[in-house]
Design an enzyme around this catalytic site. Structure first.
Site, PDB file in Angstrom:
ATOM      1  N   MET A   7       0.821  -1.209   0.000  1.00 49.24           N
ATOM      2  CA  MET A   7       0.000   0.000   0.000  1.00 49.24           C
ATOM      3  C   MET A   7       0.859   1.264   0.000  1.00 49.24           C
ATOM      4  O   MET A   7       0.568   2.216  -0.730  1.00 49.24           O
ATOM      5  CB  MET A   7      -0.935   0.015   1.218  1.00 49.24           C
ATOM      6  CG  MET A   7      -1.944  -1.101   1.220  1.00 49.24           C
ATOM      7  SD  MET A   7      -2.932  -1.178  -0.281  1.00 49.24           S
ATOM      8  CE  MET A   7      -3.978   0.243  -0.103  1.00 49.24           C
ATOM      9  N   ASP A  63      10.718   3.484   5.466  1.00 46.94           N
ATOM     10  CA  ASP A  63      10.473   2.117   5.970  1.00 46.94           C
ATOM     11  C   ASP A  63      11.603   1.798   6.935  1.00 46.94           C
ATOM     12  O   ASP A  63      12.464   2.659   7.204  1.00 46.94           O
ATOM     13  CB  ASP A  63      10.395   1.114   4.806  1.00 46.94           C
ATOM     14  CG  ASP A  63       9.551  -0.108   5.181  1.00 46.94           C
ATOM     15  OD1 ASP A  63       9.953  -0.832   6.111  1.00 46.94           O
ATOM     16  OD2 ASP A  63       8.488  -0.323   4.571  1.00 46.94           O
ATOM     17  N   VAL A  84       2.070   1.169   7.751  1.00 47.98           N
ATOM     18  CA  VAL A  84       2.903   0.060   8.228  1.00 47.98           C
ATOM     19  C   VAL A  84       2.007  -1.134   8.521  1.00 47.98           C
ATOM     20  O   VAL A  84       0.788  -1.085   8.325  1.00 47.98           O
ATOM     21  CB  VAL A  84       3.746   0.454   9.478  1.00 47.98           C
ATOM     22  CG1 VAL A  84       4.606   1.680   9.199  1.00 47.98           C
ATOM     23  CG2 VAL A  84       2.880   0.701  10.701  1.00 47.98           C
ATOM     24  N   VAL A  85       2.614  -2.211   8.988  1.00 43.53           N
ATOM     25  CA  VAL A  85       1.858  -3.455   9.219  1.00 43.53           C
ATOM     26  C   VAL A  85       0.649  -3.224  10.136  1.00 43.53           C
ATOM     27  O   VAL A  85       0.659  -2.334  10.981  1.00 43.53           O
ATOM     28  CB  VAL A  85       2.762  -4.545   9.844  1.00 43.53           C
ATOM     29  CG1 VAL A  85       3.636  -5.173   8.798  1.00 43.53           C
ATOM     30  CG2 VAL A  85       3.593  -3.976  10.978  1.00 43.53           C
ATOM     31  N   GLU A  86      -0.367  -4.069   9.938  1.00 43.90           N
ATOM     32  CA  GLU A  86      -1.638  -3.896  10.661  1.00 43.90           C
ATOM     33  C   GLU A  86      -1.519  -4.416  12.100  1.00 43.90           C
ATOM     34  O   GLU A  86      -1.994  -5.515  12.429  1.00 43.90           O
ATOM     35  CB  GLU A  86      -2.737  -4.643   9.874  1.00 43.90           C
ATOM     36  CG  GLU A  86      -4.144  -4.400  10.347  1.00 43.90           C
ATOM     37  CD  GLU A  86      -4.732  -3.072   9.895  1.00 43.90           C
ATOM     38  OE1 GLU A  86      -3.963  -2.150   9.579  1.00 43.90           O
ATOM     39  OE2 GLU A  86      -5.962  -2.962   9.890  1.00 43.90           O
ATOM     40  N   SER A  89      -6.888  -0.867   7.734  1.00 44.99           N
ATOM     41  CA  SER A  89      -8.174  -1.329   7.206  1.00 44.99           C
ATOM     42  C   SER A  89      -9.100  -1.790   8.309  1.00 44.99           C
ATOM     43  O   SER A  89     -10.290  -1.936   8.074  1.00 44.99           O
ATOM     44  CB  SER A  89      -8.012  -2.441   6.176  1.00 44.99           C
ATOM     45  OG  SER A  89      -6.759  -2.976   6.147  1.00 44.99           O
ATOM     46  N   HIS A  98      -8.349   5.537   4.128  1.00 45.98           N
ATOM     47  CA  HIS A  98      -8.294   4.140   3.705  1.00 45.98           C
ATOM     48  C   HIS A  98      -8.331   3.999   2.193  1.00 45.98           C
ATOM     49  O   HIS A  98      -9.375   4.148   1.556  1.00 45.98           O
ATOM     50  CB  HIS A  98      -9.475   3.375   4.356  1.00 45.98           C
ATOM     51  CG  HIS A  98      -9.454   1.916   4.069  1.00 45.98           C
ATOM     52  ND1 HIS A  98     -10.583   1.195   3.743  1.00 45.98           N
ATOM     53  CD2 HIS A  98      -8.432   1.031   4.061  1.00 45.98           C
ATOM     54  CE1 HIS A  98     -10.240  -0.061   3.539  1.00 45.98           C
ATOM     55  NE2 HIS A  98      -8.950  -0.186   3.730  1.00 45.98           N
ATOM     56  N   ASN A 132      -6.791  -1.436  -2.637  1.00 41.42           N
ATOM     57  CA  ASN A 132      -5.704  -2.085  -3.371  1.00 41.42           C
ATOM     58  C   ASN A 132      -6.202  -2.587  -4.723  1.00 41.42           C
ATOM     59  O   ASN A 132      -7.267  -3.215  -4.752  1.00 41.42           O
ATOM     60  CB  ASN A 132      -5.236  -3.281  -2.512  1.00 41.42           C
ATOM     61  CG  ASN A 132      -3.926  -3.861  -2.965  1.00 41.42           C
ATOM     62  OD1 ASN A 132      -3.252  -3.292  -3.812  1.00 41.42           O
ATOM     63  ND2 ASN A 132      -3.586  -4.999  -2.423  1.00 41.42           N
TER      64      ASN A 132
HETATM   65  P1  NAD Z   1       2.910  -4.706   3.881  1.00 39.01           P
HETATM   66  O1  NAD Z   1       3.208  -5.775   4.844  1.00 39.01           O
HETATM   67  O2  NAD Z   1       3.003  -4.971   2.423  1.00 39.01           O
HETATM   68  O3  NAD Z   1       3.834  -3.439   4.197  1.00 39.01           O
HETATM   69  C1  NAD Z   1       4.054  -2.941   5.467  1.00 39.01           C
HETATM   70  C2  NAD Z   1       5.377  -2.216   5.460  1.00 39.01           C
HETATM   71  O4  NAD Z   1       5.521  -1.541   6.695  1.00 39.01           O
HETATM   72  C3  NAD Z   1       6.585  -3.150   5.315  1.00 39.01           C
HETATM   73  O5  NAD Z   1       7.396  -2.712   4.242  1.00 39.01           O
HETATM   74  C4  NAD Z   1       7.304  -3.012   6.638  1.00 39.01           C
HETATM   75  O6  NAD Z   1       8.708  -3.134   6.521  1.00 39.01           O
HETATM   76  C5  NAD Z   1       6.893  -1.613   7.046  1.00 39.01           C
HETATM   77  N1  NAD Z   1       7.066  -1.320   8.459  1.00 39.01           N
HETATM   78  C6  NAD Z   1       6.833  -2.109   9.521  1.00 39.01           C
HETATM   79  N2  NAD Z   1       7.140  -1.434  10.665  1.00 39.01           N
HETATM   80  C7  NAD Z   1       7.565  -0.199  10.298  1.00 39.01           C
HETATM   81  C8  NAD Z   1       8.032   0.941  11.003  1.00 39.01           C
HETATM   82  N3  NAD Z   1       8.122   0.932  12.317  1.00 39.01           N
HETATM   83  N4  NAD Z   1       8.391   2.038  10.288  1.00 39.01           N
HETATM   84  C9  NAD Z   1       8.296   2.041   8.946  1.00 39.01           C
HETATM   85  N5  NAD Z   1       7.880   0.982   8.238  1.00 39.01           N
HETATM   86  C10 NAD Z   1       7.514  -0.122   8.901  1.00 39.01           C
HETATM   87  O7  NAD Z   1       1.442  -4.199   4.261  1.00 39.01           O
HETATM   88  P2  NAD Z   1       0.364  -3.493   3.336  1.00 39.01           P
HETATM   89  O8  NAD Z   1      -0.467  -4.528   2.682  1.00 39.01           O
HETATM   90  O9  NAD Z   1       1.026  -2.457   2.519  1.00 39.01           O
HETATM   91  O10 NAD Z   1      -0.563  -2.796   4.429  1.00 39.01           O
HETATM   92  C11 NAD Z   1      -0.168  -1.620   5.087  1.00 39.01           C
HETATM   93  C12 NAD Z   1      -1.378  -1.032   5.755  1.00 39.01           C
HETATM   94  O11 NAD Z   1      -2.400  -0.779   4.789  1.00 39.01           O
HETATM   95  C13 NAD Z   1      -2.021  -1.929   6.800  1.00 39.01           C
HETATM   96  O12 NAD Z   1      -2.525  -1.126   7.832  1.00 39.01           O
HETATM   97  C14 NAD Z   1      -3.161  -2.569   6.042  1.00 39.01           C
HETATM   98  O13 NAD Z   1      -4.214  -2.967   6.874  1.00 39.01           O
HETATM   99  C15 NAD Z   1      -3.591  -1.442   5.159  1.00 39.01           C
HETATM  100  N6  NAD Z   1      -4.305  -1.828   3.938  1.00 39.01           N
HETATM  101  C16 NAD Z   1      -3.889  -2.886   3.214  1.00 39.01           C
HETATM  102  C17 NAD Z   1      -4.586  -3.215   2.062  1.00 39.01           C
HETATM  103  C18 NAD Z   1      -4.132  -4.363   1.211  1.00 39.01           C
HETATM  104  O14 NAD Z   1      -4.948  -4.827   0.393  1.00 39.01           O
HETATM  105  N7  NAD Z   1      -2.913  -4.823   1.331  1.00 39.01           N
HETATM  106  C19 NAD Z   1      -5.683  -2.449   1.649  1.00 39.01           C
HETATM  107  C20 NAD Z   1      -6.054  -1.338   2.401  1.00 39.01           C
HETATM  108  C21 NAD Z   1      -5.355  -1.033   3.558  1.00 39.01           C
END
Ligand code: NAD
Length: 730
Positions: free
Chosen positions: A330, A349, A406-408, A435, A456, A459
């Site tokens: 994202m 990151d 960042v991670v959920e 999300s 929000h 994707n």
């Molecule tokens: P992802 O796992 O692909 O990426 C998360 C990134 O965050 C990783 O690169 C990780 O290294 C980084 N990270 C972790 N801790 C960190 C920190 N302290 N500082 C900086 N970076 C850090 O996850 P994603 O799918 O991109 O999801 C990210 C967010 O978006 C989540 O909250 C998720 O719920 C939300 N989201 C995801 C989707 C989807 O379909 N993937 C859709 C809408 C919202």
């Protein structure tokens, strides 16, 4: 020459060279559109031209900076009540454009910016078309997207001008073509740089005033169509073949849910040799009054309103530079969207590998645009320079907004938000792309929660237009307005929704997936569930969608919703058994509800065995569940949850909710959205059916109180449920 009042949309200016410049500039409107009044005015100007023999050439231009004519006035179109009114509007446009086509003077449309629908139909009535090579210039007939066909001569003139096959493509897809493509296909006779437009136009006028020049232009038009193409079109069997192939293609894509493209094929087929404006007007009149067209127009208008609406009260922060924390799937996409909007962005990151990954996914999105000729390689280069990476918070001292992705995980997010707040200026907005986590719980980690809210994105970020804007309890009105403006500046549609688990779209969508997984566990074959839903009009079945999203991600969000909403969102145990070993997690692992093998998919027997755990749950078996129940269980469970969302004020009104579901999930657009579907089916019937499903399959189907109330004689969803929180909400 008659002097026109400043209120006039069409003005005529005759210069010393005998050229009449006919300018369209609808007062008080951002773009030019055609309605009764502007058609009448155009006709009056054309009569003046016809009566003035000092004019040898008429050049039609737009007075708007980057748009030519956007098409018909949809406000007026949506007031049409019956076929007679629709036919009358069609005939009026045909009549005025026929007058333009029959002028004895040479007519040239000079197109800079978007030239769509009625705008292109007017340009087609001119003798020649010149286009600027600007990227905002595009030409198209998007009527099928509104459930109708071009009704001002488009089905008659376009095939004649560029040939049957390319015309079918433009009319049936509704997709505009770029200036370059329009020139290549003979839709435009010249392509010029915007800066030299006036000079080039004059030179073109001189050229087509000579016999040789005119012959040249017409010869080029013929040349752009291949000999084979012309030969196929020239014979009845050749044309029949082409039309049959087009029909087959439309049916494959639309499953017969959209009559407009099929009607366009019929009209073009019947009138290619013997033109008939009447046939076109009749078809348009019939289509304009169908619920399908009304639903598509309503969705389109809602999206335009949300895109256009500007801050009403209170001004927001204009975001000149931004940062994204978390460069995953994202974060990379969000950085792309910001840079694509011209906003410099810091991408942070925890490792350089992760930053590189996010940057390269943004680069891939830009490369896609370059490939589709939506940007040049040079522009891509500039856009990539707007994204700079960091593993610390360097550069955050100057940003106006930060989006956390960042991670959920609540603890990690709270920690990251605290770090962000320490580095950014006081005025900066802080937003989370979560999300499923609580906005208020996150806000509690901040010293100034008034500037924090959920943003929000869906994707993949580059394709999904909808963005949910989620204010928490302490979010300021200014922050909401600023976030909405930021989303609009990215060319996306912001929808302000209440803060609850799953927000609006996932809260309604997840029950649909959970229910489909429950049916799967009860023994209904995955293909049958998905087939029934696709036949209803969903872009893909619920279980194929779950595989696309990732079963691990879907399961996690489903559990959050189960926790928040209790038994009505209970996640079937079988779903848990499928994902538990981490290898069956959907398309990305090659196996989920389906097995994915070199571009094909087939049912996954292992998932079947895991879900049913060796027996059929609940004493039911799949075959005993009829298709009608499969459909209603999956769709009405969404209707029920949507009604709860309206009741709780999670969405402002039924229109906003429907738009969000169509844009965010692809919910059958021709059905107008979840609430519109319920309304059209009849709320009383929906409530009765939910009652039946409740006694057959469980209490989760008990109709929501709002549905019961409205079914018992309320006014229905249309405008009936409104709730204002913040100036951005309607
Ligand atoms: P992802 O796992 O692909 O990426 C998360 C990134 O965050 C990783 O690169 C990780 O290294 C980084 N990270 C972790 N801790 C960190 C920190 N302290 N500082 C900086 N970076 C850090 O996850 P994603 O799918 O991109 O999801 C990210 C967010 O978006 C989540 O909250 C998720 O719920 C939300 N989201 C995801 C989707 C989807 O379909 N993937 C859709 C809408 C919202």
């Amino acid at each position: 020459m008659i002097a026109h009042s400043p209120k006039t949309a069409w003005t005529l200016r005759l210069d010393d060279d005998g050229i009449a410049w006919l300018t369209f500039d609808r007062p008080g409107h951002r773009v030019n559109t055609f309605g009764r009044e502007t058609l009448d005015e155009l006709e009056a100007r054309l009569d003046e031209v016809a009566a003035d023999d000092s004019i040898h050439t008429v050049v039609v231009v737009s007075g708007k900076p980057d748009s030519f004519i956007a098409g018909a006035d949809l406000e007026e179109f949506s007031l049409i009540h019956d076929e007679d009114q629709a036919r009358a509007l069609s005939e009026r446009g045909q009549e005025v454009f026929a007058k333009l086509a029959s002028l004895s003077q040479t007519t040239i449309a000079v197109i800079h910016g978007s030239c769509l629908g009625g705008g292109l139909e007017m340009a087609l009535a001119c003798d020649y078309r010149l286009v600027t090579d600007h990227k905002s210039t595009s030409l198209g007939l998007p009527e099928v997207n509104l459930g109708i066909i071009p009704g001002w001569g488009g089905t008659q003139r376009l095939p004649k001008l560029i040939g049957l096959a390319p015309a079918l493509k433009i009319i049936l897809t509704g997709k505009p073509v770029s200036a370059r493509k329009a020139f290549r296909m003979g839709l435009a006779d010249g392509i010029v740089a915007e800066a030299f437009l006036a000079d080039h136009t004059r030179r073109f006028v001189e050229r087509v005033r000579t016999d040789a020049g005119r012959r040249d232009v017409l010869a080029r038009r013929r040349r752009v169509r291949s000999r084979v193409q012309r030969a196929i079109e020239a014979t009845p069997p050749g044309r029949a073949l082409m039309l049959r192939a087009a029909r087959k293609n439309v049916l494959r894509k639309t499953h017969g849910h959209y009559p407009a493209p099929l009607e366009a094929i019929r009209v073009i087929g019947e009138t290619f040799v013997h033109p008939s404006m009447r046939t076109e007007a009749d078809a348009l009149a019939r289509l304009a009054c169908t619920p399908i067209s009304r639903n598509l127009v309503r969705i389109f208008r809602s999206s335009q309103q949300l895109k256009k609406r500007s801050a009403k009260d209170g001004s927001g922060v204009r975001v000149g530079s931004a940062a994204v924390v978390g460069a995953g799937a994202m974060g990379g996409g969000i950085a792309w969207a910001l840079s694509n909007a011209g906003i410099p962005v810091r991408l942070k990151d925890i490792s350089w590998e992760a930053v590189a990954q996010g940057t390269s996914s943004a680069a891939a999105m830009f490369a896609g645009k370059v490939k589709r000729r939506r940007m040049t390689a040079g522009e891509m280069n500039l856009a990539m320079h707007r994204i700079s990476g960091t593993v610390e918070y360097t550069g955050f001292g100057h940003v106006d907004a930060v989006i956390e992705a960042v991670v959920e995980n609540m603890d990690i997010k709270r920690q990251v938000l605290r770090e962000i707040e320490r580095c950014v200026p006081r005025h900066a907005l802080i937003m989370s792309n979560t999300s499923s986590l609580s906005i208020d719980e996150m806000a509690a980690a901040l010293r100034h929660p008034d500037r924090f809210l959920g943003l929000h994105f869906f994707n993949p970020v580059n394709l999904m237009q909808l963005v949910e804007v989620v204010p928490g309890e302490k979010t300021s009105h200014e922050a909401v307005v600023s976030a909405c403006e930021l989303v609009r500046s990215m060319g996306k549609i912001p929808i302000v929704v209440g803060s609850c688990a799953g927000f609006l779209v996932n809260r309604i969508l997840l029950p649909y997936i959970i229910e489909s997984a429950a049916m799967f566990e009860e023994g209904v074959p995955v293909e049958r569930i998905d087939r029934v839903l696709v036949e209803f009009g969903m872009p893909m079945g619920a279980l194929a969608l779950a595989d696309e999203v990732g079963l691990d991600v879907g399961y996690k969000v489903a559990k959050v919703l189960e926790h928040a909403y209790g038994p009505r969102m209970r996640v079937p145990d079988g779903f848990g058994r499928i994902v538990q070993d981490g290898t069956t997690i959907g398309k990305k692992s090659g196996r989920g509800f389906y097995i994915y093998d070199s571009g094909n998919k087939r049912p996954n027997d292992e998932a079947r065995a895991l879900a049913s755990n060796g027996h059929t749950a609940g004493g039911s078996n799949g075959e005993a569940i009829p298709d009608a129940d499969v459909l209603d269980r999956a769709i009405l469970v969404m209707v029920n949850e949507a009604a709860r969302c309206l009741d709780e004020g999670i969405a402002d009104d039924a229109d906003a909710l429907d738009l969000a579901m169509v844009m965010g999930t692809g919910f059958a657009p021709f059905r107008g959205g979840v609430m519109r579907y319920a309304q059209e089916r009849g709320l009383r019937e929906v409530v009765e059916r939910l009652g039946e499903l409740a006694s057959k399959y469980g209490e989760r189907f008990e109709p929501a109180p709002l549905l019961v109330q409205l079914a018992e004689g309320g006014p229905g969803f249309d405008g009936s449920v409104a709730n204002g929180k913040g100036g951005e909400r309607s």
